[in-house]
Design an enzyme around this catalytic site. Structure first.
Site, PDB file in Angstrom:
ATOM      1  N   SER A   6      -3.908   2.669  10.120  1.00  0.00           N
ATOM      2  CA  SER A   6      -2.529   2.827  10.563  1.00  0.00           C
ATOM      3  C   SER A   6      -1.700   1.617  10.088  1.00  0.00           C
ATOM      4  O   SER A   6      -1.660   1.350   8.892  1.00  0.00           O
ATOM      5  CB  SER A   6      -2.496   3.008  12.085  1.00  0.00           C
TER       6      SER A   6
ATOM      7  N   HIS B 100      -5.945  10.344  15.787  1.00  0.00           N
ATOM      8  CA  HIS B 100      -5.440   9.147  15.109  1.00  0.00           C
ATOM      9  C   HIS B 100      -6.309   7.923  15.369  1.00  0.00           C
ATOM     10  O   HIS B 100      -6.338   6.995  14.549  1.00  0.00           O
ATOM     11  CB  HIS B 100      -4.000   8.885  15.558  1.00  0.00           C
TER      12      HIS B 100
END
Length: 257
Positions: A94, A230
């Site tokens: 990320s 995620h």
């Protein structure tokens, strides 16, 4: 210059001498505690060092960085000061993928590239993030974090936790949301062998958004999918590190390449 000992702290030490050294750049808001499930993975034959951004853990007293370039400058300096001769894999998830990529460009420009680059769960630099949080008021900001899965609901109701973590969370999200290069380069700018990873149920970065990194990377195939959302990197660390080991296993046999 930030001392390497302040920025880089061992996370996993292999049972046997490891041929590879993985340096992990964490996602926005993450501290060492987010990677607690990585500690038992000493059987994989990989040494892992975690990058600690300012404003958390033992760097709590330092002002948070609000630009990816600041973090990449510090990290590139720290890596160049490492005495470790083993092949270095530079990885990020990320926001950490942005830090890892920018650090890799600096190392290449300096003639000291890593042996490999791993970018996970992040849209390419010429694309905007699908969820913008940094402009929100505190309540809405925390509610969005809880929805993403980046923090527990207790942060909403505990004033002491909000006061402790909101400054670093906001700084990280300002940094990652400001990071953008447009348009994509006419030819890939980074030559380091690269691996792209994508969570099968990641709602923050689609497979296509991750694959778009290929415009920036000369040696990168399509994203490899890891089961999970995620935060697969902390929820299923063995799967994440297994994909990294498999992709770069030739480095253990040809360490000079």
């Amino acid at each position: 210059m930030t001392a390497p000992s302040a920025l880089l702290r061992p996370l996993v030490t292999a049972c046997e001498p490891a041929a590879l050294h993985l340096l992990m750049c964490p996602f926005a808001g993450a501290s060492r505690g987010a990677f607690r499930d990585w500690h038992p993975l000493d059987d994989l034959g990989l040494d892992v060092t975690l990058v600690t951004y300012p404003g958390r853990d033992h760097r709590m007293g330092e002002p948070c960085a609000e630009h990816i370039d600041q973090l990449a400058d510090q990290l590139a300096d720290a890596i160049r000061a490492l005495p470790d001769p083993r092949p270095l894999l530079l990885a990020g998830h990320s926001m950490g993928a942005q830090v890892a990529f920018e650090t890799c460009t600096r190392l290449e420009q300096n003639g000291t590239p890593p042996a490999g680059l791993v970018l996970s769960g992040c849209h390419a630099p010429h694309l905007g993030g699908r969820r913008q949080l940094s402009h929100l008021d505190d309540q809405a900001f925390v509610e969005q974090l809880v929805e993403i899965g980046g923090c527990g609901a207790e942060l909403l109701s505990t004033p002491a936790l909000r006061a402790l973590f909101l400054p670093l969370l906001r700084a990280d999200f300002r940094a990652t949301e400001r990071y953008r290069h447009a348009p994509a380069p006419p030819s890939p700018a980074v030559h380091t062998p690269s691996l792209l990873l994508h969570g099968s149920h990641d709602r923050e970065a689609s497979r296509d958004e991750v694959q778009a990194w290929q415009a920036w990377l000369r040696h990168a195939g399509p994203p490899v999918t890891v089961a999970g959302n995620h935060f697969h990197v902390t929820q299923r660390p063995r799967a994440f590190l297994g994909q990294v080991m498999h992709h770069f296993e030739s480095l253990t046999f040809y360490p000079d390449r």
